[in-house]
Write a protein that holds these residues in place. Structure first.
Motif, PDB file in Angstrom:
ATOM      1  N   ARG A  96       3.843  10.485  -7.578  1.00  0.00           N
ATOM      2  CA  ARG A  96       4.059   9.337  -6.703  1.00  0.00           C
ATOM      3  C   ARG A  96       3.335   8.131  -7.282  1.00  0.00           C
ATOM      4  O   ARG A  96       2.394   8.276  -8.075  1.00  0.00           O
ATOM      5  CB  ARG A  96       3.593   9.621  -5.281  1.00  0.00           C
ATOM      6  CG  ARG A  96       2.137   9.990  -5.147  1.00  0.00           C
ATOM      7  CD  ARG A  96       1.770  10.247  -3.703  1.00  0.00           C
ATOM      8  NE  ARG A  96       0.336  10.386  -3.534  1.00  0.00           N
ATOM      9  CZ  ARG A  96      -0.331  10.069  -2.441  1.00  0.00           C
ATOM     10  NH1 ARG A  96       0.333   9.579  -1.386  1.00  0.00           N
ATOM     11  NH2 ARG A  96      -1.635  10.216  -2.358  1.00  0.00           N
ATOM     12  N   GLU A 123       0.804  -1.211   0.000  1.00  0.00           N
ATOM     13  CA  GLU A 123       0.000   0.000   0.000  1.00  0.00           C
ATOM     14  C   GLU A 123       0.842   1.267   0.000  1.00  0.00           C
ATOM     15  O   GLU A 123       0.313   2.370  -0.011  1.00  0.00           O
ATOM     16  CB  GLU A 123      -0.930   0.010   1.228  1.00  0.00           C
ATOM     17  CG  GLU A 123      -0.233   0.241   2.556  1.00  0.00           C
ATOM     18  CD  GLU A 123       0.424  -1.019   3.114  1.00  0.00           C
ATOM     19  OE1 GLU A 123       0.999  -0.952   4.221  1.00  0.00           O
ATOM     20  OE2 GLU A 123       0.352  -2.065   2.441  1.00  0.00           O
ATOM     21  N   HIS A 124       2.138   1.165  -0.026  1.00  0.00           N
ATOM     22  CA  HIS A 124       3.016   2.324   0.117  1.00  0.00           C
ATOM     23  C   HIS A 124       3.078   3.146  -1.176  1.00  0.00           C
ATOM     24  O   HIS A 124       3.229   2.614  -2.263  1.00  0.00           O
ATOM     25  CB  HIS A 124       4.429   1.853   0.481  1.00  0.00           C
ATOM     26  CG  HIS A 124       5.370   2.987   0.745  1.00  0.00           C
ATOM     27  ND1 HIS A 124       5.454   3.607   1.963  1.00  0.00           N
ATOM     28  CD2 HIS A 124       6.271   3.618  -0.065  1.00  0.00           C
ATOM     29  CE1 HIS A 124       6.365   4.566   1.907  1.00  0.00           C
ATOM     30  NE2 HIS A 124       6.870   4.588   0.681  1.00  0.00           N
ATOM     31  N   TRP A 125       2.948   4.471  -1.025  1.00  0.00           N
ATOM     32  CA  TRP A 125       3.150   5.385  -2.139  1.00  0.00           C
ATOM     33  C   TRP A 125       4.607   5.826  -2.134  1.00  0.00           C
ATOM     34  O   TRP A 125       5.138   6.208  -1.097  1.00  0.00           O
ATOM     35  CB  TRP A 125       2.260   6.619  -2.012  1.00  0.00           C
ATOM     36  CG  TRP A 125       0.809   6.372  -2.300  1.00  0.00           C
ATOM     37  CD1 TRP A 125      -0.167   6.090  -1.413  1.00  0.00           C
ATOM     38  CD2 TRP A 125       0.187   6.397  -3.588  1.00  0.00           C
ATOM     39  NE1 TRP A 125      -1.377   5.928  -2.047  1.00  0.00           N
ATOM     40  CE2 TRP A 125      -1.186   6.128  -3.396  1.00  0.00           C
ATOM     41  CE3 TRP A 125       0.646   6.626  -4.894  1.00  0.00           C
ATOM     42  CZ2 TRP A 125      -2.097   6.064  -4.435  1.00  0.00           C
ATOM     43  CZ3 TRP A 125      -0.261   6.581  -5.930  1.00  0.00           C
ATOM     44  CH2 TRP A 125      -1.612   6.292  -5.705  1.00  0.00           C
ATOM     45  N   ARG A 126       5.256   5.791  -3.266  1.00  0.00           N
ATOM     46  CA  ARG A 126       6.644   6.229  -3.346  1.00  0.00           C
ATOM     47  C   ARG A 126       6.783   7.313  -4.408  1.00  0.00           C
ATOM     48  O   ARG A 126       6.051   7.335  -5.394  1.00  0.00           O
ATOM     49  CB  ARG A 126       7.587   5.064  -3.660  1.00  0.00           C
ATOM     50  CG  ARG A 126       7.357   4.405  -5.005  1.00  0.00           C
ATOM     51  CD  ARG A 126       8.276   3.199  -5.174  1.00  0.00           C
ATOM     52  NE  ARG A 126       8.071   2.549  -6.457  1.00  0.00           N
ATOM     53  CZ  ARG A 126       8.740   2.858  -7.572  1.00  0.00           C
ATOM     54  NH1 ARG A 126       9.652   3.830  -7.545  1.00  0.00           N
ATOM     55  NH2 ARG A 126       8.509   2.216  -8.699  1.00  0.00           N
ATOM     56  N   GLN A 134       1.868   3.962  -6.672  1.00  0.00           N
ATOM     57  CA  GLN A 134       1.505   2.827  -5.830  1.00  0.00           C
ATOM     58  C   GLN A 134       1.178   1.663  -6.750  1.00  0.00           C
ATOM     59  O   GLN A 134       0.128   1.644  -7.393  1.00  0.00           O
ATOM     60  CB  GLN A 134       0.290   3.157  -4.950  1.00  0.00           C
ATOM     61  CG  GLN A 134      -0.086   2.030  -3.988  1.00  0.00           C
ATOM     62  CD  GLN A 134      -1.435   2.272  -3.342  1.00  0.00           C
ATOM     63  OE1 GLN A 134      -2.432   2.381  -4.046  1.00  0.00           O
ATOM     64  NE2 GLN A 134      -1.463   2.362  -2.026  1.00  0.00           N
TER      65      GLN A 134
END
Length: 457
Positions: A63, A21-24, A65
């Motif tokens: 970003r 679930e991480h946005w980078r 995901q």
């Protein structure tokens, strides 16, 4: 099947080093960013209620995901209609608001292995989309600055941010920092002009404060005027015998239309001449009509459209055409197009044109008796002019380096300082509601060198 999907996502998370679930953050240089940005702009143009096309100016805050991209795009309004046939590659930003933009946040799905790209949602706003235009630390080298200098730099940055907000400035990519440096240098130039001015003018931040002198001259001035002074030959006007009134302003007598905007086009010569004809037509026919500058830009075969022109040639062009259409029928576009003049739509005509005396008292007398005058001057102090009566030193504003055509509409006195009231063509957000006030009586900036008028019988 569900389990397989779970394994894929989990594996992606393990391989990438991020939980699923991480946005980078994503680099703007990644090919996928260009793909989703292009799709986003296309979708905006397809779904928006705007009648013109918008183009991408800048992508920010990208970003990712997994296969979803979240990002902002700042887009600029063009002059290409949605239903037009223009190529997107040829679309130019709108002449009256070339840097006014809209900021949209997009969420886009990109699944390359399924050849699927989809805009999931977007939200747009035209309000305050630049808050932190520059990184202060990149502009300030603290190791080399005194506290006083650093305070000055911070003040400059604060003024620049206010300037960006006031004039809706949008800069692509890393252009903002370069414009900040130009803005900083222009503040110094404005102060130098202020210190040397002999009048009451205030100089400082204007909508042109992010342009170099060369850019300003190229985009807004008329290089042909100065080189043509020696061959300025017209029939002489008859000078009035009566002394002029102590003050006069044709705005008070209904002979002047609203201030217009030439945009980033050196068509000041057309605005000067058309303004004069509007006044002459009003005085002879009793009707004030806003006439077409674009007709001259497109149909005057002698002058050079946005590259500059001469009032004398413009008068001749109108005589040959047979007259001028209204602004409504032949609207201004700020760039040369094919001539679409229609004789059936002529709303005003002229019979001839004349050159007016260089003596300023005679200029005032002719103006008060006969109407606004087309003139040209040296625009040295105009890039940073804000208000008041401008009176630059003659050595700085030579009467022999004329580069801008305007309209003389009146004259008067402010607290003992005589002035000319001059209608400019840079919009109402410049000067005093679009007007320039210049010292009267010394030939300041060549104001008396190229005075002319059309004649309507």
């Amino acid at each position: 099947m569900v389990g397989l999907c779970f394994v894929f996502v989990s594996a992606f998370g393990l391989v990438s080093g991020f939980p699923p679930e991480h946005w980078r953050e994503v680099s703007l240089e990644e090919p996928e960013v260009k793909i989703v940005a292009k799709i986003a702009v296309q979708e905006y143009n397809r779904l928006s209620d705007q009648d013109v096309i918008y183009l991408q100016l800048r992508v920010t805050d990208v970003r990712k995901q997994l296969v979803k991209y979240d990002f902002n795009i700042i887009m600029g309004r063009t002059m290409c209609k949605k239903d037009g046939k223009e190529s997107l590659n040829n679309c130019q930003l709108h002449v009256e608001a070339p840097e006014k933009g809209v900021k949209c946040n997009f969420l886009v799905l990109l699944v390359p292995w399924q050849n699927e790209t989809k805009v999931l949602h977007y939200l747009c706003s035209q309000e305050d989309f630049i808050k932190d235009i520059v990184d202060t630390s990149s502009f300030l080298n603290k190791d080399k600055l005194t506290s006083k200098t650093e305070d000055g730099m911070r003040e400059t940055i604060s003024l620049f941010k206010e300037f960006v907000t006031t004039y809706n400035k949008i800069y692509p990519n890393d252009e903002a920092l370069r414009r900040l440096h130009i803005f900083s240098e222009n503040l110094k130039k404005a102060k130098e002009i202020q210190d040397k001015d002999l009048g009451t003018a205030e100089y400082g931040v204007t909508k042109f404060s992010d342009l170099t002198e060369e850019e300003f001259r190229t985009l807004y001035l008329n290089p042909l005027l100065s080189s043509s002074q020696k061959r300025w030959i017209m029939k002489k006007a008859v000078a009035p015998k009566d002394f002029p009134p102590t003050q006069w302003d044709w705005r008070d007598h209904g002979a002047v239309t609203e201030v217009k905007n030439q945009g980033m086009c050196g068509s000041c010569w057309a605005f000067s001449v058309i303004g004069n004809i509007e006044g002459q037509w009003f005085l002879k026919k009793g009707t004030l009509v806003s006439l077409s500058e674009q007709e001259l830009v497109d149909c005057d075969a002698v002058d050079h459209a946005c590259g500059g022109g001469l009032p004398s040639s413009a008068y001749e062009a109108i005589e040959k055409l047979g007259g001028v259409e209204t602004e409504h029928d032949y609207s201004y576009q700020g760039q040369k197009q094919d001539c679409s003049f229609s004789a059936s739509k002529i709303s005003a005509y002229i019979n001839k044109s004349v050159e007016i005396s260089k003596d300023e008292e005679k200029i005032a007398a002719w103006l008060a008796q006969n109407g606004p005058i087309s003139i040209a001057l040296n625009a040295f102090a105009m890039q940073f002019y804000r208000k008041g009566v401008s009176h630059p030193l003659r050595i700085l504003c030579s009467p022999w380096f004329i580069d801008h055509a305007v309209l003389l509409v009146g004259y008067g006195d402010r607290n003992g300082m005589p002035f000319w009231a001059i209608k400019n063509s840079w919009g109402k957000d410049w000067g005093e509601q679009g007007y320039y006030y210049l010292y009267r009586g010394s030939g300041a900036c060549g104001v008396n060198q190229m005075c002319s008028s059309a004649v309507v019988n």
